[in-house]
Design a protein around this motif. Sequence first.
Motif, mmCIF file in Angstrom:
data_model
loop_
_atom_site.group_PDB
_atom_site.id
_atom_site.type_symbol
_atom_site.label_atom_id
_atom_site.label_comp_id
_atom_site.label_asym_id
_atom_site.label_seq_id
_atom_site.Cartn_x
_atom_site.Cartn_y
_atom_site.Cartn_z
ATOM 1 N N ILE A 79 0.580 -1.145 -0.281
ATOM 2 C CA ILE A 79 -0.157 -0.334 0.275
ATOM 3 C C ILE A 79 1.156 1.273 0.064
ATOM 4 N N PHE A 80 1.537 1.465 0.665
ATOM 5 C CA PHE A 80 3.202 2.547 0.677
ATOM 6 C C PHE A 80 3.608 2.342 -0.307
ATOM 7 N N LEU A 81 3.835 1.141 -0.895
ATOM 8 C CA LEU A 81 4.566 1.839 -2.403
ATOM 9 C C LEU A 81 3.791 2.145 -3.674
ATOM 10 N N MET A 82 2.777 1.965 -3.567
ATOM 11 C CA MET A 82 1.183 2.154 -4.776
ATOM 12 C C MET A 82 1.006 3.084 -4.705
ATOM 13 N N THR A 83 0.626 3.373 -3.453
ATOM 14 C CA THR A 83 -0.471 4.904 -3.512
ATOM 15 C C THR A 83 0.734 6.120 -3.814
ATOM 16 N N ARG A 84 2.192 5.563 -3.843
ATOM 17 C CA ARG A 84 3.221 6.577 -4.564
ATOM 18 C C ARG A 84 2.986 6.204 -5.792
ATOM 19 N N VAL A 85 3.463 4.649 -6.410
ATOM 20 C CA VAL A 85 3.425 4.570 -7.398
ATOM 21 C C VAL A 85 1.810 5.507 -8.430
ATOM 22 N N HIS A 86 0.744 5.447 -7.684
ATOM 23 C CA HIS A 86 -0.255 5.096 -8.423
ATOM 24 C C HIS A 86 -0.398 7.154 -8.791
ATOM 25 N N GLU A 87 0.379 7.844 -7.230
ATOM 26 C CA GLU A 87 0.229 9.469 -7.622
ATOM 27 C C GLU A 87 1.303 9.674 -8.369
ATOM 28 N N GLU A 88 2.527 9.312 -8.447
ATOM 29 C CA GLU A 88 2.963 9.220 -9.828
ATOM 30 C C GLU A 88 3.089 9.586 -11.344
ATOM 31 N N ALA A 89 1.511 7.793 -11.528
ATOM 32 C CA ALA A 89 1.438 7.724 -13.085
ATOM 33 C C ALA A 89 0.858 8.869 -13.027
ATOM 34 N N ARG A 90 0.427 9.330 -12.340
ATOM 35 C CA ARG A 90 -0.999 10.504 -13.082
ATOM 36 C C ARG A 90 0.075 11.530 -13.728
ATOM 37 N N THR A 91 0.711 11.138 -13.928
ATOM 38 C CA THR A 91 2.317 12.489 -13.925
ATOM 39 C C THR A 91 2.555 12.218 -15.176
ATOM 40 N N HIS A 92 3.592 11.041 -14.664
ATOM 41 C CA HIS A 92 4.687 10.483 -15.215
ATOM 42 C C HIS A 92 4.496 9.126 -16.508
ATOM 43 N N GLY A 93 3.605 8.527 -16.227
ATOM 44 C CA GLY A 93 2.791 7.162 -15.910
ATOM 45 C C GLY A 93 3.231 6.317 -15.419
ATOM 46 N N THR A 94 2.966 4.801 -15.730
ATOM 47 C CA THR A 94 3.308 3.791 -14.863
ATOM 48 C C THR A 94 3.998 2.972 -14.468
ATOM 49 N N ARG A 95 5.298 3.158 -16.095
ATOM 50 C CA ARG A 95 6.670 2.022 -15.590
ATOM 51 C C ARG A 95 7.057 3.536 -14.954
ATOM 52 N N ARG A 96 7.250 4.522 -15.748
ATOM 53 C CA ARG A 96 8.277 5.606 -14.579
ATOM 54 C C ARG A 96 7.459 6.311 -13.456
ATOM 55 N N GLY A 97 6.684 6.041 -12.994
ATOM 56 C CA GLY A 97 5.577 6.713 -11.606
ATOM 57 C C GLY A 97 6.254 4.672 -10.818
ATOM 58 N N ALA A 98 6.511 3.893 -11.468
ATOM 59 C CA ALA A 98 6.846 2.949 -10.639
ATOM 60 C C ALA A 98 8.377 3.174 -9.895
ATOM 61 N N LEU A 99 8.870 3.382 -11.042
ATOM 62 C CA LEU A 99 10.282 3.600 -10.328
ATOM 63 C C LEU A 99 10.808 4.472 -9.808
ATOM 64 N N ARG A 100 9.783 6.216 -9.859
ATOM 65 C CA ARG A 100 10.437 6.865 -9.022
ATOM 66 C C ARG A 100 9.318 6.606 -7.863
ATOM 67 N N GLY A 101 8.355 5.974 -7.060
ATOM 68 C CA GLY A 101 7.937 5.604 -6.237
ATOM 69 C C GLY A 101 8.668 4.664 -5.759
ATOM 70 N N LEU A 102 9.410 3.758 -6.388
ATOM 71 C CA LEU A 102 10.719 2.738 -5.696
ATOM 72 C C LEU A 102 11.551 3.423 -4.732
ATOM 73 N N ASN A 103 11.904 4.619 -5.489
ATOM 74 C CA ASN A 103 13.079 5.003 -5.182
ATOM 75 C C ASN A 103 12.743 6.353 -3.871
ATOM 76 N N ALA A 104 11.067 6.794 -3.970
ATOM 77 C CA ALA A 104 10.478 7.653 -3.005
ATOM 78 C C ALA A 104 10.408 6.622 -2.055
ATOM 79 N N THR A 105 9.686 5.454 -2.219
ATOM 80 C CA THR A 105 9.727 4.851 -0.584
ATOM 81 C C THR A 105 10.433 3.368 -0.165
ATOM 82 N N GLY A 106 11.424 3.784 -0.737
ATOM 83 C CA GLY A 106 12.344 2.496 -0.823
ATOM 84 C C GLY A 106 12.902 2.844 0.867
ATOM 85 N N GLY A 107 13.504 3.720 1.334
ATOM 86 C CA GLY A 107 13.934 3.538 2.753
ATOM 87 C C GLY A 107 13.082 3.778 3.332
ATOM 88 N N VAL A 108 12.433 4.377 3.051
ATOM 89 C CA VAL A 108 10.899 4.132 4.624
ATOM 90 C C VAL A 108 10.876 2.994 4.470
#
Length: 701
Positions: free
Chosen positions: A589-618
């Motif tokens: 949920i933590f990951l995919m809500t961020r991916v969903h948020e990023e996907a609106r602007t950057h698309g799902t594939r790029r959003g998946a990488l941005r979501g991983l980057n943003a949430t990986g550490g936490v």
Amino acid sequence: MRASAIPSGRRSKWAVLVFWIGLLAVAGIFSGKFDSVVQNDVGTFLPKNAESTQAIELAKKFTPDVSSAVVVYERGDGAVTADDRALVTADARRFARLAHVTTPIVGPVAAKDRRAIELVVPITSAGTGETGASEIEAAVKQMRSILRSHPGLTTHITGPAGYAADQADAFSGADKALLLLTVAIVIVILLFTYRSPVLWIAPLICVGVALVVAQATIYLFARYGSLTAKGDTQFILTVLVFGAGTDYALLLIARYREELRRHEDRHEAMAAALRHAGTAILASGVTLILSLLCFLVAELNSTKSVGPALAIGVASALAAMVTLFPALLVILGRWVFWPVRPTFGSPEPAQRGPWTRIGRVVSRRPRATWIGTSLALGVLALGLIGFTADNMQLKDSFTSTPEAVTGERAMALHFPAGGGDPVQIIGSAGAAEPLRSAVAATAGIADVTPPVVKNGHVYLEGTLTATSNSKAAFATVDRLRDAVHAVPGAEAKVGGGNAVNLDYRRAAEHDRTLLVPLVLVVVGLIIGVLLRAVVAPLVLLGTVVLSFAAALGVSALTFRHVFGFAGADPAIPLWIFVFLIALGVDYNIFLMTRVHEEARTHGTRRGALRGLNATGGVITSAGIVLAGTFAALATLPLVFAAEIGFAVAFGVLLDTFVVRSVLVTALTYDIGRRMWWPSALSREETTSDHEEAAPHTLAPR
């Protein structure tokens, strides 16, 4: 006013703080009484319609509510002597004068090999919960002090009372020790994560407040409602509240720190953090709460009550972390992040660490990555071959070897294996002799007591030839039930310790069959509503189920070949399943809500990488905290706690480092925008939906 503005408001933050201070003052009065409502009586665990439960109620007409202490005297250098018999007889008289010991005391009974003598001492417990347990423990301690001065004889106290006393002794002070260890683990991990000498204090205070409120609420429901508090509720509650509460704090802190760089006013930054991270935190908490509330439909009363009790703990942690914690952070200001304070307008820290590298690997060959990862997890799940959760005997339930265990082994050497735990048969008085004949003729019964008739019922006891709580003993109980149920007009019920444990095992199997699919449906629906999709919930559920199977497979091998445990409690797979599914979904949920948020602007594939980057550490920090708190359970002296602690800790780490970061990211990247079907996002095409997106740093907005 938005809900997110209440704990972050310039005035309302103080109102939130005052509210929680008042709540803590009231809750503190009741939380200290938690132990007084704990019940460990076997009758409170089983469903009311279980045959052994009905037998327990009927047996009270013939025997007081007692717990038997079996005293075994061994002479290793030859046969027992007449002086030994006289000494045992004198002990029986002294035992009879102790508080809570009732008569008649059975014995002295000499073993057929003439190398041991046995006494069976009934002990009553007038109280319930901790009071009743302390009465039994006190009586056994007094008996053991009497037995210390017997030269030439080796003595043991075993049986139900002996085990109860050893369990109480093993857990003496364990709740405080577990709490201190859990707090220490959380502090160390938070210090390592934030490298701040003060930031860890705020989440720890809030989690502590949540635990006190949870204990008080459970006490009130148990005292004035129908909730049953088990002895192990306190231990699991502690690690769950600390683990889940700290996870929620970590997620909020990570988003708050991002927003502090985008907003000059910390109140606005917190309101924005709650809007974005609050949805994931609430979804995560509600998922775990509803999963635990599914236990209300369980057959086992112990499961039916522990689930809601833990749900109260999670709800308390969730409430504290979305109200008290953000209010406290805003009150403290930016300095709480010292020495690395996020200032307005400062750039986001460069994200070229391990998550960027993982994203780069996943984006190159996503399909090969998720297929290979799935196969590896499948191999780990092969450890489940041969794993059963129905063969845990009482003597195998300790991680150490207390006196009750050595006493049971001594009994098995010299007396009929089931002598200390007879089966009880209660039926109609008119069928007394046919019942006795049916019991005596049952294979596996070594001896039968004469019938005792009272108030229209007859009471018998049968001694088993098999060791208590073994498969052979359970088979004898089944044969005995078939035999006595066939006696015309007897209306007989079979109870006793072996019958109770057999009914417990079968109820646990029923609960697994019912609750596993129910929890999956609940979790899937919550994810579907959160992500407004059908494909994503199915994919995420598949990953957590595979993760659970792999974690339990590795745990099963570790239990057998590393720890040397003889088996597992029948309820173990269900508890591990719920914790790993509900908590594993948290990270998705933590990951995919961020991916969903990023996907609106950057698309799902790029959003998946941005979501991983943003949430990986936490998420990594959250996983380590949760694994550490559950691992603390392994320090308790019971196999049940050690197995839950290890399996959940390992499963959380597996989910954090492999499933969420590699498997889920690879699947999301490979499936692309179809992940959000049938929402509008699944129909919005971007460049990244057709081309692999190059890994990049997460640029500030």
